[in-house]
Design a protein around this motif. Structure first.
Motif, PDB file in Angstrom:
ATOM      1  N   LEU A 121     -18.586  52.231  11.398  1.00 54.98           N
ATOM      2  CA  LEU A 121     -18.097  53.550  10.989  1.00 54.98           C
ATOM      3  C   LEU A 121     -17.346  54.212  12.136  1.00 54.98           C
ATOM      4  CD1 LEU A 121     -21.299  54.796   9.115  1.00 54.98           C
ATOM      5  CD2 LEU A 121     -19.359  53.483   8.208  1.00 54.98           C
ATOM      6  N   THR A 122     -16.267  54.897  11.793  1.00 56.52           N
ATOM      7  CA  THR A 122     -15.479  55.621  12.788  1.00 56.52           C
ATOM      8  C   THR A 122     -15.416  57.087  12.397  1.00 56.52           C
ATOM      9  OG1 THR A 122     -13.354  55.334  11.642  1.00 56.52           O
ATOM     10  CG2 THR A 122     -14.058  53.559  13.135  1.00 56.52           C
ATOM     11  N   PRO A 123     -15.125  57.962  13.349  1.00 57.76           N
ATOM     12  CA  PRO A 123     -15.018  59.400  13.028  1.00 57.76           C
ATOM     13  C   PRO A 123     -14.013  59.690  11.923  1.00 57.76           C
ATOM     14  CG  PRO A 123     -15.146  59.092  15.401  1.00 57.76           C
ATOM     15  CD  PRO A 123     -15.022  57.729  14.807  1.00 57.76           C
ATOM     16  N   ALA A 124     -12.865  58.997  11.941  1.00 58.34           N
ATOM     17  CA  ALA A 124     -11.840  59.253  10.924  1.00 58.34           C
ATOM     18  C   ALA A 124     -12.352  58.894   9.531  1.00 58.34           C
ATOM     19  CB  ALA A 124     -10.576  58.452  11.243  1.00 58.34           C
ATOM     20  N   LEU A 125     -13.047  57.771   9.437  1.00 57.96           N
ATOM     21  CA  LEU A 125     -13.591  57.331   8.151  1.00 57.96           C
ATOM     22  C   LEU A 125     -14.590  58.349   7.612  1.00 57.96           C
ATOM     23  CD1 LEU A 125     -13.505  54.720   6.286  1.00 57.96           C
ATOM     24  CD2 LEU A 125     -15.643  54.085   7.416  1.00 57.96           C
ATOM     25  N   LEU A 126     -15.480  58.818   8.470  1.00 55.97           N
ATOM     26  CA  LEU A 126     -16.499  59.776   8.037  1.00 55.97           C
ATOM     27  C   LEU A 126     -15.890  61.134   7.725  1.00 55.97           C
ATOM     28  CD1 LEU A 126     -19.414  58.890  10.481  1.00 55.97           C
ATOM     29  CD2 LEU A 126     -19.067  58.128   8.123  1.00 55.97           C
ATOM     30  N   LYS A 127     -14.862  61.509   8.461  1.00 54.48           N
ATOM     31  CA  LYS A 127     -14.187  62.784   8.175  1.00 54.48           C
ATOM     32  C   LYS A 127     -13.584  62.769   6.774  1.00 54.48           C
ATOM     33  CE  LYS A 127     -10.253  65.653   9.594  1.00 54.48           C
ATOM     34  NZ  LYS A 127     -10.921  66.970   9.528  1.00 54.48           N
ATOM     35  N   PHE A 128     -12.914  61.649   6.426  1.00 55.51           N
ATOM     36  CA  PHE A 128     -12.356  61.579   5.080  1.00 55.51           C
ATOM     37  C   PHE A 128     -13.454  61.661   4.039  1.00 55.51           C
ATOM     38  CE2 PHE A 128     -11.635  59.131   1.233  1.00 55.51           C
ATOM     39  CZ  PHE A 128     -10.541  59.807   0.715  1.00 55.51           C
ATOM     40  N   ARG A 129     -14.482  60.862   4.222  1.00 58.86           N
ATOM     41  CA  ARG A 129     -15.518  60.744   3.193  1.00 58.86           C
ATOM     42  C   ARG A 129     -16.202  62.075   2.907  1.00 58.86           C
ATOM     43  NH1 ARG A 129     -17.672  59.579  -1.468  1.00 58.86           N
ATOM     44  NH2 ARG A 129     -19.770  58.683  -1.430  1.00 58.86           N
ATOM     45  N   TYR A 130     -16.548  62.828   3.963  1.00 56.11           N
ATOM     46  CA  TYR A 130     -17.436  63.982   3.765  1.00 56.11           C
ATOM     47  C   TYR A 130     -16.747  65.341   3.850  1.00 56.11           C
ATOM     48  CZ  TYR A 130     -21.018  60.414   4.135  1.00 56.11           C
ATOM     49  OH  TYR A 130     -21.791  59.305   3.917  1.00 56.11           O
ATOM     50  N   SER A 131     -15.448  65.368   4.091  1.00 59.67           N
ATOM     51  CA  SER A 131     -14.757  66.663   4.080  1.00 59.67           C
ATOM     52  C   SER A 131     -14.804  67.251   2.677  1.00 59.67           C
ATOM     53  CB  SER A 131     -13.295  66.494   4.521  1.00 59.67           C
ATOM     54  OG  SER A 131     -13.215  66.156   5.877  1.00 59.67           O
ATOM     55  N   GLY A 132     -15.265  68.469   2.578  1.00 63.16           N
ATOM     56  CA  GLY A 132     -15.327  69.151   1.283  1.00 63.16           C
ATOM     57  C   GLY A 132     -16.587  68.891   0.487  1.00 63.16           C
ATOM     58  N   ILE A 133     -17.525  68.117   1.023  1.00 65.10           N
ATOM     59  CA  ILE A 133     -18.778  67.862   0.297  1.00 65.10           C
ATOM     60  C   ILE A 133     -19.523  69.178   0.108  1.00 65.10           C
ATOM     61  CG2 ILE A 133     -20.076  67.324   2.415  1.00 65.10           C
ATOM     62  CD1 ILE A 133     -21.621  65.233   0.796  1.00 65.10           C
ATOM     63  N   ARG A 134     -20.097  69.367  -1.071  1.00 65.84           N
ATOM     64  CA  ARG A 134     -20.753  70.642  -1.373  1.00 65.84           C
ATOM     65  C   ARG A 134     -21.832  70.425  -2.429  1.00 65.84           C
ATOM     66  NH1 ARG A 134     -15.838  70.258  -3.735  1.00 65.84           N
ATOM     67  NH2 ARG A 134     -15.686  70.683  -5.986  1.00 65.84           N
ATOM     68  N   GLU A 135     -22.649  71.419  -2.604  1.00 64.20           N
ATOM     69  CA  GLU A 135     -23.707  71.370  -3.608  1.00 64.20           C
ATOM     70  C   GLU A 135     -23.359  72.321  -4.735  1.00 64.20           C
ATOM     71  OE1 GLU A 135     -28.605  71.335  -3.832  1.00 64.20           O
ATOM     72  OE2 GLU A 135     -27.580  72.081  -2.048  1.00 64.20           O
ATOM     73  N   GLU A 136     -23.387  71.805  -5.975  1.00 58.54           N
ATOM     74  CA  GLU A 136     -23.076  72.603  -7.157  1.00 58.54           C
ATOM     75  C   GLU A 136     -24.140  72.359  -8.215  1.00 58.54           C
ATOM     76  OE1 GLU A 136     -19.215  71.459  -8.476  1.00 58.54           O
ATOM     77  OE2 GLU A 136     -18.159  72.569  -6.909  1.00 58.54           O
ATOM     78  N   ASP A 137     -24.753  73.404  -8.702  1.00 58.74           N
ATOM     79  CA  ASP A 137     -25.772  73.313  -9.757  1.00 58.74           C
ATOM     80  C   ASP A 137     -26.877  72.319  -9.394  1.00 58.74           C
ATOM     81  OD1 ASP A 137     -24.270  75.102 -11.313  1.00 58.74           O
ATOM     82  OD2 ASP A 137     -23.056  73.455 -12.119  1.00 58.74           O
ATOM     83  N   GLY A 138     -27.254  72.356  -8.141  1.00 58.35           N
ATOM     84  CA  GLY A 138     -28.340  71.493  -7.696  1.00 58.35           C
ATOM     85  C   GLY A 138     -27.950  70.049  -7.457  1.00 58.35           C
ATOM     86  N   LYS A 139     -26.644  69.719  -7.594  1.00 60.02           N
ATOM     87  CA  LYS A 139     -26.179  68.358  -7.363  1.00 60.02           C
ATOM     88  C   LYS A 139     -25.145  68.347  -6.240  1.00 60.02           C
ATOM     89  CE  LYS A 139     -26.829  66.771 -12.147  1.00 60.02           C
ATOM     90  NZ  LYS A 139     -26.164  66.171 -13.328  1.00 60.02           N
ATOM     91  N   ILE A 140     -25.172  67.287  -5.457  1.00 55.19           N
ATOM     92  CA  ILE A 140     -24.217  67.145  -4.366  1.00 55.19           C
ATOM     93  C   ILE A 140     -22.932  66.541  -4.910  1.00 55.19           C
ATOM     94  CG2 ILE A 140     -23.749  66.040  -2.154  1.00 55.19           C
ATOM     95  CD1 ILE A 140     -26.730  66.097  -1.600  1.00 55.19           C
ATOM     96  N   HIS A 141     -21.834  67.202  -4.644  1.00 58.02           N
ATOM     97  CA  HIS A 141     -20.525  66.755  -5.111  1.00 58.02           C
ATOM     98  C   HIS A 141     -19.679  66.366  -3.910  1.00 58.02           C
ATOM     99  CE1 HIS A 141     -16.830  66.415  -7.368  1.00 58.02           C
ATOM    100  NE2 HIS A 141     -16.258  67.331  -6.595  1.00 58.02           N
TER     101      HIS A 141
END
Length: 622
Positions: A273-293
């Motif tokens: 794993l690299t920082p760039a890969l993880l940045k793409f994957r998890y940018s904007g991750i959020r929780e909505e209605d009790g579920k992770i989106h």
């Protein structure tokens, strides 16, 4: 087959049934009392069909309390004698001819809708419509509609397959918004071009732009073209190629993807794993209605379980904290990321073109599926597993699906299409490739690591010449330590210029891109050799894409054995000429052939022997 005549005779409802097959007598008892009604329902012509279907059948008897029937083969005719116990005896000569209803299975039976008869079984298998096969006096008949009944006089229903409108995992298709689980993979250097990606999207499939090895401005121009051409809901993706020499390029590429709203990425050549890969994957991750989106979708190309393990689980807290400290993720994004695996899908890359370990798919795929299953059992989030490498025919694709692949990714076959971003010379070379016309040569972007790419060997010497340079790099610590005769050969046959002349241009390039490389090379002769040799290796793919006729013998054309298999499959068909091989048409032909083959196999599994045409998956003739 010995029981088949008695199975048919049993339908008449007699108390006793006998059949002489050759010199052997077979008998079977029944409840009896139904023979007269059975004759009225089925007709005596059924006996003629029974003798027609069984060449060794000499005679039969049906015996009931009130009546008995005997039939004997007399040449090409059947002599039938009906004897009533308290009445007359009748004799009748019947033709020995085929009739419906001789499967002997006792049901189910179908009254088909005559208007739904499918005269072309091959086309019906490809179309995905519901399909019922019945037995008739004319052989197999196919229908798309009918009513199942218990009536012995209806057509025997031999097998059915339901409607099938989709190839591969329906859940995968839903996730990406595509018609079939078929992906046109990213080919670096823009070979998987904007035009290719657009064509795939417009037909309801997905393609990945091959940004690897391109300057950022070229990738940005392609993204502008793609986003301007496509409408909302049309799927596309882009490649993120691991760059161990220039990690900053990875991060810059991810930031460019964020700018243009690229939500689906195919990550390739990553060992971890690299920082760039993880940045793409998890940018904007959020929780909505009790579920992770997680808004961004990541498909990871892997060919080893030890690499796959990085993608089937969430990253470590320390790796995520580093991204927070660098400002790439928020504290909340990092917290949620600990509950979500890095990849949405794992593409098992077997014997593919370009970067490949050339692992056999029947070994790799089950291992990765088991690894995925174990990880999902712990965290509960779905991860798809797909197949790539060697997929150039419907048989190969159906084989991958049968082994558990949920989606299919093609590469080499798409390089030989009008939309591919490479030269016509390279495409014509691919057009002539056979299954064995592949070789392994050094990977330009991972030259020092000894990584390899699979390339076309027919008509080009890239693999041999590249390997010669790598052996020099490993054996000697500086260019001046290479024997003079070997240096002369390399300059005359490979570089086509003096080493120092190539270094002058290479030095200027790296001085503007990454001066640290120049500083290191001027104090390290081996690194200087690596940069010069990488110039040649990198240019070979450019010469191929540009179609430089003077450098044809040096072309680096990424290619796997699927290219030769595809060429053989389309030989003599409408898809044989290069101009006809539009990427969407290639995809649809492979999908149609795969659906046909899957459905034919399902019918065969129900005991039906299909005509040869049902197994012919080749595209329509020219």
């Amino acid at each position: 087959m010995r029981s088949m005549p008695l199975d048919v005779l049993e339908r008449f409802g007699a108390q006793a049934s006998r059949a002489w097959i050759g010199d052997e007598l077979s008998e079977r008892g029944g409840t009896g009392g139904e023979l007269p009604a059975g004759v009225e329902r089925l007709g005596l012509d059924l006996l003629g069909g029974l003798f027609h279907a069984n060449g060794e059948l000499r005679a039969i008897e049906l015996e009931d309390p009130s009546v008995s029937i005997r039939a004997d083969r007399e040449g090409e005719a059947l002599l039938v004698k009906v004897s009533w116990n308290e009445g007359p005896t009748f004799e009748e000569c019947l033709p020995i001819a085929p009739v419906a209803g001789l499967t002997g299975h006792g049901g189910p039976w179908m009254v088909p809708d005559g208007t739904s008869r499918l005269s072309d079984l091959r086309a019906a298998l490809r179309s995905g419509v519901p399909l019922s096969l019945c037995e008739s006096g004319e052989g197999l008949r196919a229908f798309s509609r009918g009513v199942i009944v218990e009536q012995h006089g209806a057509l025997p229903l031999l097998a059915q397959v339901p409607e099938q409108a989709q190839l591969g995992s329906a859940e995968f298709c839903q996730r990406l918004g595509i018609r079939h689980a078929y992906v046109a993979g990213a080919m670096a250097g823009g070979i998987a071009s904007a035009a290719l990606v657009i064509a795939m999207a417009r037909t309801g499939l997905i393609g990945f732009f091959g940004s690897g090895g391109l300057p950022l401005d070229a990738t940005e121009a392609a993204l502008k073209e793609i986003t301007a051409a496509l409408s909302e809901g049309q799927a596309y993706g882009a490649n993120l190629l691991h760059n161990p020499v220039e990690p900053a390029m990875e991060m810059a590429t991810v930031e460019l993807y964020a700018k243009y709203g690229v939500r689906v990425v195919s990550a390739s050549a990553f060992m971890g794993l690299t920082p760039a890969l993880l940045k793409f994957r998890y940018s904007g991750i959020r929780e909505e209605d009790g579920k992770i989106h997680c808004p961004n979708t990541l498909l990871a190309k892997i060919s080893r379980p030890e690499v796959a393990r990085h993608f089937v689980t969430a990253p470590s807290a320390s790796a995520l904290q580093e991204l927070v400290d660098a400002g790439h993720l928020t504290e909340n994004e990092a917290m949620l990321a600990q509950q979500v695996p890095v990849a949405d899908a794992l593409t098992c890359e077997a014997d593919s073109g370009g970067h490949t370990d050339r692992r056999p798919l029947p070994v790799l795929l089950p291992l990765i599926i088991a690894q995925r299953d174990a990880a999902v059992a712990e965290h509960g989030r779905p991860i798809f597993v797909g197949a790539a490498g060697g997929l150039g025919t419907p048989h190969a694709m159906v084989g991958a699906l049968a082994m558990g692949a949920e989606y299919l990714l093609t590469g080499s076959v798409n390089q030989c299409t009008p939309e591919a971003g490479t030269s016509d010379i390279a495409k014509e070379m691919l057009l002539q490739a056979g299954m064995a016309d592949c070789a392994s040569g050094p990977a330009p972007d991972m030259f020092e690591l000894g990584a390899h790419v699979q390339v076309l060997s027919r008509g080009t010497m890239y693999a041999k010449r590249g390997q010669r340079l790598y052996e020099m790099y490993k054996q000697y610590s500086a260019w001046d330590q290479v024997p003079a005769a070997d240096r002369a050969k390399v300059e005359k046959q490979i570089l086509l210029a003096p080493f120092e002349e190539i270094w002058t241009g290479t030095r200027e390039y790296w001085q503007g891109r990454d001066p640290a490389q120049v500083t290191r090379a001027e104090s390290n002769g081996r690194h200087k050799m690596a940069l010069v040799f990488r110039w040649y290796l990198g240019m070979t793919s450019r010469w191929a894409r540009m179609g430089d006729p003077k450098r044809k013998r040096d072309y680096q054309i990424w290619c796997g054995p699927s290219m030769g298999a595809f060429n053989a499959w389309v030989a003599g068909s409408a898809l044989e000429p290069l101009a006809a091989r539009k990427v969407a048409d290639v995809a649809q032909a492979l999908i149609d052939g795969s659906l046909q083959l899957q459905r034919a196999q399902a019918l065969r599994a129900q005991g039906v022997s299909l005509p040869a045409a049902a197994w012919d998956t080749s595209p329509d003739p020219a």
